[in-house]
Scaffold this motif. Structure first.
Motif, PDB file in Angstrom:
ATOM      1  N   LEU A  18      48.232  50.155  38.337  1.00  0.00           N
ATOM      2  CA  LEU A  18      48.834  48.922  38.840  1.00  0.00           C
ATOM      3  C   LEU A  18      47.801  47.809  38.930  1.00  0.00           C
ATOM      4  O   LEU A  18      48.066  46.658  38.555  1.00  0.00           O
ATOM      5  N   CYS A  19      46.624  48.132  39.441  1.00  0.00           N
ATOM      6  CA  CYS A  19      45.568  47.130  39.595  1.00  0.00           C
ATOM      7  C   CYS A  19      45.168  46.543  38.245  1.00  0.00           C
ATOM      8  O   CYS A  19      45.019  45.322  38.104  1.00  0.00           O
ATOM      9  N   ILE A  20      45.010  47.400  37.248  1.00  0.00           N
ATOM     10  CA  ILE A  20      44.647  46.935  35.912  1.00  0.00           C
ATOM     11  C   ILE A  20      45.744  46.050  35.333  1.00  0.00           C
ATOM     12  O   ILE A  20      45.484  44.977  34.777  1.00  0.00           O
ATOM     13  N   ASP A  21      46.996  46.492  35.489  1.00  0.00           N
ATOM     14  CA  ASP A  21      48.131  45.732  34.962  1.00  0.00           C
ATOM     15  C   ASP A  21      48.224  44.356  35.619  1.00  0.00           C
ATOM     16  O   ASP A  21      48.369  43.334  34.942  1.00  0.00           O
ATOM     17  N   ARG A  22      48.109  44.302  36.942  1.00  0.00           N
ATOM     18  CA  ARG A  22      48.233  43.029  37.649  1.00  0.00           C
ATOM     19  C   ARG A  22      47.065  42.100  37.336  1.00  0.00           C
ATOM     20  O   ARG A  22      47.242  40.895  37.165  1.00  0.00           O
ATOM     21  N   SER A  23      45.856  42.663  37.251  1.00  0.00           N
ATOM     22  CA  SER A  23      44.686  41.836  36.937  1.00  0.00           C
ATOM     23  C   SER A  23      44.791  41.257  35.537  1.00  0.00           C
ATOM     24  O   SER A  23      44.412  40.098  35.298  1.00  0.00           O
ATOM     25  N   LEU A  24      45.325  42.050  34.614  1.00  0.00           N
ATOM     26  CA  LEU A  24      45.435  41.620  33.222  1.00  0.00           C
ATOM     27  C   LEU A  24      46.524  40.576  33.044  1.00  0.00           C
ATOM     28  O   LEU A  24      46.362  39.608  32.293  1.00  0.00           O
ATOM     29  N   ASN A  25      47.643  40.736  33.748  1.00  0.00           N
ATOM     30  CA  ASN A  25      48.790  39.864  33.529  1.00  0.00           C
ATOM     31  C   ASN A  25      48.936  38.736  34.539  1.00  0.00           C
ATOM     32  O   ASN A  25      49.550  37.720  34.238  1.00  0.00           O
ATOM     33  N   ARG A  26      48.355  38.910  35.738  1.00  0.00           N
ATOM     34  CA  ARG A  26      48.535  37.892  36.773  1.00  0.00           C
ATOM     35  C   ARG A  26      47.229  37.338  37.315  1.00  0.00           C
ATOM     36  O   ARG A  26      47.235  36.412  38.120  1.00  0.00           O
ATOM     37  N   GLY A  27      46.114  37.925  36.929  1.00  0.00           N
ATOM     38  CA  GLY A  27      44.843  37.381  37.363  1.00  0.00           C
ATOM     39  C   GLY A  27      44.160  38.193  38.456  1.00  0.00           C
ATOM     40  O   GLY A  27      44.711  39.155  38.989  1.00  0.00           O
ATOM     41  N   PHE A  28      42.938  37.759  38.784  1.00  0.00           N
ATOM     42  CA  PHE A  28      42.097  38.481  39.734  1.00  0.00           C
ATOM     43  C   PHE A  28      42.744  38.624  41.114  1.00  0.00           C
ATOM     44  O   PHE A  28      42.692  39.690  41.725  1.00  0.00           O
ATOM     45  N   ALA A  29      43.356  37.551  41.608  1.00  0.00           N
ATOM     46  CA  ALA A  29      43.919  37.577  42.961  1.00  0.00           C
ATOM     47  C   ALA A  29      44.981  38.653  43.109  1.00  0.00           C
ATOM     48  O   ALA A  29      45.057  39.339  44.136  1.00  0.00           O
ATOM     49  N   SER A  30      45.812  38.822  42.084  1.00  0.00           N
ATOM     50  CA  SER A  30      46.864  39.834  42.144  1.00  0.00           C
ATOM     51  C   SER A  30      46.281  41.240  42.122  1.00  0.00           C
ATOM     52  O   SER A  30      46.724  42.125  42.860  1.00  0.00           O
TER      53      SER A  30
END
Length: 209
Positions: free
Chosen positions: A30-42
């Motif tokens: 989840l962390c990788i997916d959110r960082s890749l698609n929504r940025g560092f904050a997500s």
């Protein structure tokens, strides 16, 4: 002497936070997916939720809260089932949400709260913390201040990893083509669904088998 003891306990807690957090799993996906698609904050929001969940189990282990531990043991399978369902929901949402809309979703309290629920829905984490704490001699007669030092250390150690992971993936996102990003998003979505299905299946077999 007291300060040195608290610093040592904080360091041990931070090491435990890293040891517990680094192995790959659904929250890392989840962390990788959110960082890749929504940025560092997500991605960092995912990390905060996971670190808070780990801190709760660290508190139970360090303070020797037998009543809480017994409740977790008694309801571990229903708790795991809820976590499995939540993972399946998040995975499906990743697959059906357009990339542009996903980028606009950003990070927030809901992301932290949902990841916290995922983290505490893994009763096996309590056993892991209990074993590691016992191995380091951290479960016998801790004062409230010592317990706080351990728990804060666990949170800090976990956040070091989640922050590093989110930052590295966020830096890489600008170097990856849109097609590759979409492929990674689909793979991560199916992986998250797979994790959720495995957890839900395990809980169902043990509840009704």
């Amino acid at each position: 002497m007291i300060i040195e003891t608290l610093l040592l306990l904080f360091a041990k807690g931070a090491l435990l936070g890293l040891v517990i957090t680094i192995p790959p799993g659904p929250i890392a996906t989840l962390c990788i997916d959110r960082s890749l698609n929504r940025g560092f904050a997500s991605g960092a929001a995912i990390g905060i939720g996971a670190a808070l969940g780990d801190s709760v189990y660290a508190l139970v282990a360090a303070a020797g809260l037998a009543m809480v531990s017994n409740v977790v043991d008694a309801y571990s399978l229903p708790i795991a089932a809820v976590g499995g369902l939540l993972l399946i929901f998040l995975g499906i949402r990743d697959l059906v949400t357009p990339p542009a809309a996903a980028r606009e979703m950003g990070a927030g309290i809901r992301t932290i709260a949902s990841t916290f629920l995922l983290a505490i829905s893994n009763p096996g984490a309590l056993l892991s913390f209990g074993g590691l704490f016992a191995g380091l001699g951290l479960v016998d007669g801790n004062t409230p201040m010592e317990t706080a030092a351990i728990v804060v250390g666990v949170f800090a150690g976990a956040m070091v990893w989640w922050t590093l992971l989110s930052a590295v993936v966020n830096l890489a996102r600008d170097r990856i083509s849109r097609d590759v990003t979409l492929l990674i998003r689909r793979i991560s979505g199916w992986l998250i669904i797979g994790f959720g299905g495995a957890i839900l299946g395990y809980a169902a077999v043990n509840l009704f088998g």
